[in-house]
Design an enzyme around this catalytic site. Sequence first.
Site, mmCIF file in Angstrom:
data_model
loop_
_atom_site.group_PDB
_atom_site.id
_atom_site.type_symbol
_atom_site.label_atom_id
_atom_site.label_comp_id
_atom_site.label_asym_id
_atom_site.label_seq_id
_atom_site.Cartn_x
_atom_site.Cartn_y
_atom_site.Cartn_z
ATOM 1 N N ARG A 147 0.852 -1.182 0.000
ATOM 2 C CA ARG A 147 0.000 0.000 0.000
ATOM 3 C C ARG A 147 0.886 1.229 0.000
ATOM 4 O O ARG A 147 1.842 1.306 0.785
ATOM 5 C CB ARG A 147 -0.915 -0.006 1.229
ATOM 6 C CG ARG A 147 -1.948 1.106 1.205
ATOM 7 C CD ARG A 147 -2.796 1.128 2.464
ATOM 8 N NE ARG A 147 -2.239 2.024 3.465
ATOM 9 C CZ ARG A 147 -2.951 2.604 4.448
ATOM 10 N NH1 ARG A 147 -4.252 2.348 4.555
ATOM 11 N NH2 ARG A 147 -2.380 3.386 5.313
ATOM 12 N N TYR A 159 -3.264 11.403 6.742
ATOM 13 C CA TYR A 159 -3.524 9.995 7.029
ATOM 14 C C TYR A 159 -2.518 9.083 6.313
ATOM 15 O O TYR A 159 -2.215 9.278 5.146
ATOM 16 C CB TYR A 159 -4.943 9.595 6.582
ATOM 17 C CG TYR A 159 -5.092 8.109 6.611
ATOM 18 C CD1 TYR A 159 -5.298 7.455 7.820
ATOM 19 C CD2 TYR A 159 -4.927 7.346 5.465
ATOM 20 C CE1 TYR A 159 -5.349 6.077 7.870
ATOM 21 C CE2 TYR A 159 -4.975 5.970 5.507
ATOM 22 C CZ TYR A 159 -5.191 5.337 6.716
ATOM 23 O OH TYR A 159 -5.219 3.980 6.763
ATOM 24 N N ASP A 220 -5.270 4.010 -0.259
ATOM 25 C CA ASP A 220 -6.452 4.272 0.571
ATOM 26 C C ASP A 220 -6.776 5.764 0.533
ATOM 27 O O ASP A 220 -5.981 6.583 0.999
ATOM 28 C CB ASP A 220 -6.150 3.828 2.016
ATOM 29 C CG ASP A 220 -7.385 3.798 2.899
ATOM 30 O OD1 ASP A 220 -8.420 4.364 2.506
ATOM 31 O OD2 ASP A 220 -7.299 3.195 3.994
ATOM 32 N N HIS A 222 -9.353 6.979 2.055
ATOM 33 C CA HIS A 222 -9.863 7.197 3.410
ATOM 34 C C HIS A 222 -11.076 8.120 3.482
ATOM 35 O O HIS A 222 -11.115 9.090 4.253
ATOM 36 C CB HIS A 222 -8.736 7.678 4.340
ATOM 37 C CG HIS A 222 -8.774 7.022 5.691
ATOM 38 N ND1 HIS A 222 -9.328 7.624 6.798
ATOM 39 C CD2 HIS A 222 -8.361 5.805 6.105
ATOM 40 C CE1 HIS A 222 -9.232 6.805 7.838
ATOM 41 N NE2 HIS A 222 -8.656 5.690 7.444
ATOM 42 N N GLU A 246 -9.046 2.254 -2.280
ATOM 43 C CA GLU A 246 -9.886 1.947 -1.115
ATOM 44 C C GLU A 246 -10.640 3.175 -0.609
ATOM 45 O O GLU A 246 -10.097 4.282 -0.606
ATOM 46 C CB GLU A 246 -8.958 1.427 -0.011
ATOM 47 C CG GLU A 246 -9.619 1.184 1.314
ATOM 48 C CD GLU A 246 -8.625 0.723 2.364
ATOM 49 O OE1 GLU A 246 -7.486 0.353 2.001
ATOM 50 O OE2 GLU A 246 -8.971 0.744 3.549
ATOM 51 N N GLU A 272 -14.279 -1.067 5.649
ATOM 52 C CA GLU A 272 -13.683 -1.262 6.979
ATOM 53 C C GLU A 272 -14.558 -0.706 8.097
ATOM 54 O O GLU A 272 -14.455 -1.160 9.237
ATOM 55 C CB GLU A 272 -12.261 -0.678 7.046
ATOM 56 C CG GLU A 272 -12.205 0.825 6.981
ATOM 57 C CD GLU A 272 -10.780 1.363 6.894
ATOM 58 O OE1 GLU A 272 -9.971 0.791 6.161
ATOM 59 O OE2 GLU A 272 -10.494 2.361 7.568
ATOM 60 N N ARG A 293 -13.755 -4.951 2.595
ATOM 61 C CA ARG A 293 -12.701 -4.567 3.526
ATOM 62 C C ARG A 293 -12.988 -4.920 4.988
ATOM 63 O O ARG A 293 -12.184 -4.643 5.875
ATOM 64 C CB ARG A 293 -12.479 -3.041 3.430
ATOM 65 C CG ARG A 293 -11.776 -2.619 2.188
ATOM 66 C CD ARG A 293 -10.322 -3.053 2.203
ATOM 67 N NE ARG A 293 -9.529 -2.242 3.114
ATOM 68 C CZ ARG A 293 -8.546 -2.699 3.879
ATOM 69 N NH1 ARG A 293 -8.247 -3.985 3.892
ATOM 70 N NH2 ARG A 293 -7.862 -1.886 4.647
ATOM 71 N N GLU A 349 -4.646 -7.549 4.459
ATOM 72 C CA GLU A 349 -3.818 -6.460 4.992
ATOM 73 C C GLU A 349 -3.077 -6.969 6.227
ATOM 74 O O GLU A 349 -3.664 -7.646 7.073
ATOM 75 C CB GLU A 349 -4.707 -5.271 5.371
ATOM 76 C CG GLU A 349 -3.943 -4.062 5.868
ATOM 77 C CD GLU A 349 -4.872 -2.902 6.217
ATOM 78 O OE1 GLU A 349 -6.076 -3.142 6.459
ATOM 79 O OE2 GLU A 349 -4.402 -1.752 6.246
ATOM 80 N N TRP A 412 -12.380 12.134 8.073
ATOM 81 C CA TRP A 412 -10.994 11.733 8.311
ATOM 82 C C TRP A 412 -10.729 10.377 7.714
ATOM 83 O O TRP A 412 -11.523 9.492 7.807
ATOM 84 C CB TRP A 412 -10.689 11.676 9.824
ATOM 85 C CG TRP A 412 -9.271 11.285 10.034
ATOM 86 C CD1 TRP A 412 -8.148 12.073 9.914
ATOM 87 C CD2 TRP A 412 -8.787 9.969 10.368
ATOM 88 N NE1 TRP A 412 -7.020 11.342 10.134
ATOM 89 C CE2 TRP A 412 -7.384 10.041 10.413
ATOM 90 C CE3 TRP A 412 -9.408 8.732 10.610
ATOM 91 C CZ2 TRP A 412 -6.565 8.940 10.695
ATOM 92 C CZ3 TRP A 412 -8.623 7.632 10.893
ATOM 93 C CH2 TRP A 412 -7.206 7.747 10.940
#
Length: 412
Positions: A147, A159, A220, A222, A246, A272, A293, A349, A412
């Site tokens: 990643r 992030y 990602d 995010h 992602e 996630e 995820r 991951e 975030w």
Amino acid sequence: MKIAAADVVVTSPDRNFVTLRITTEDGITGLGDATLNGRELAVVAYLREHVVPLLVGADASRIEDMWQFLYRGAYWRRGPVTMASIASVDMALWDIKGKAAGMPVYQLLGGASREGLLAYGHASGKSTEELFESVRDHLEQGYRAIRVQTGVPGLRSIYGIASNTTSGGNAGVRYDHEPAQRGARPAEEDWDTRAYLRHVPAVFEAVRNEFGPELPLLHDAHHRLTPIQAASLGRSLEPYDLFWLEDVTPAENQEALRLVRQHTTTPLAIGEVFNSVWDYQHVIREQLIDYVRSAVTHTGGITHLRKVLDYAAMYQVKSGMHGPTDVSPVGMAAAMHLALSIHNFGIQEYMKHGARTDAVFRQSFTFEGGLLHPGDAPGLGVELDADEAGRHPYEQAYLPYNRLADGTVHDW
Ligand code: EZ4
Ligand code: CO
């Protein structure tokens, strides 16, 4: 197989972890991960006040029935606190069933569908040079998929970028990226979507030029983009052949992915922060994503996530289970057993935990040739050292949050 006792262990070796420990009348112990990053004690209270009293005296062998009892019986369904609590009970009961049978949990789930699990690690750097160094370091550690997260010119903190020490003064403990920070208030980070969108494609071009076309690369976003911004990013990354992109949009609105999908062939991963199959209903059925995820810990345990992944399999959607440091070694073990057994495995991951965490949770998984394997110890293969756990009491910690330059709170 009656449950004699259940207790909740809260420990903070390198970071906070919440673990449910269930003991049967014949002395078998099962462990379940219930760690909800930054909101740990809400799950502790849910378990201690409302679940543990229901477990004592129950039949530990009835895993599906216990899941339905805790889910339907609560009346208030879903949500991260409820689903992490149920997940921990579910994991602990699978652990017990495996120990009682003398088999690793993946055998109870149907046996291995592969030799090992392709795992990806987190390379990051504020600059491209630092990023290259981090990619090389991960390749040396044996990772065969990476990643890539990078700093953005003009932004202070962002992030996914590792610092070389953990927060809270644990100097010397190397984490690839540990976003939660100890303290009474969350850290504030800054964000500028336009600056990010301008910068990221050039970084991937540089990484491809340096490391070649074969290495699987992931990224990602995010949850920070609007659907049309996400579509634009996906399209601009197409030349660099990402394994996945992602969390391009905030996950609540499943339909956002439809617009993204219409514009780009970059594979999409999401989930996630999802916690039930219902969060995936449209994105799987309409084939708007490529990878699921969810962590076992945050999606109701092995029992429920296996159903999500079986549903996904009908649409050629694969697993890409969440494996950050806030998923405890118990949660990681559960993920590995499930991932080894299902047919539609995609990638796992894998962020290494710190030495203190590994001393609290004794593990039997292996990572060789870029592949994870849960090992063949009966159950999940993780044992909790209660004395070690007791040396590291809970410390308040929060995930950071974002503000734009004008002060507006941003995802975030
Ligand atoms: O922000 O685990 O893909 N990984 C991630 C993680 C999450 C944290 C939240 O607890 O997005 O870094
Ligand atoms: Co993520």
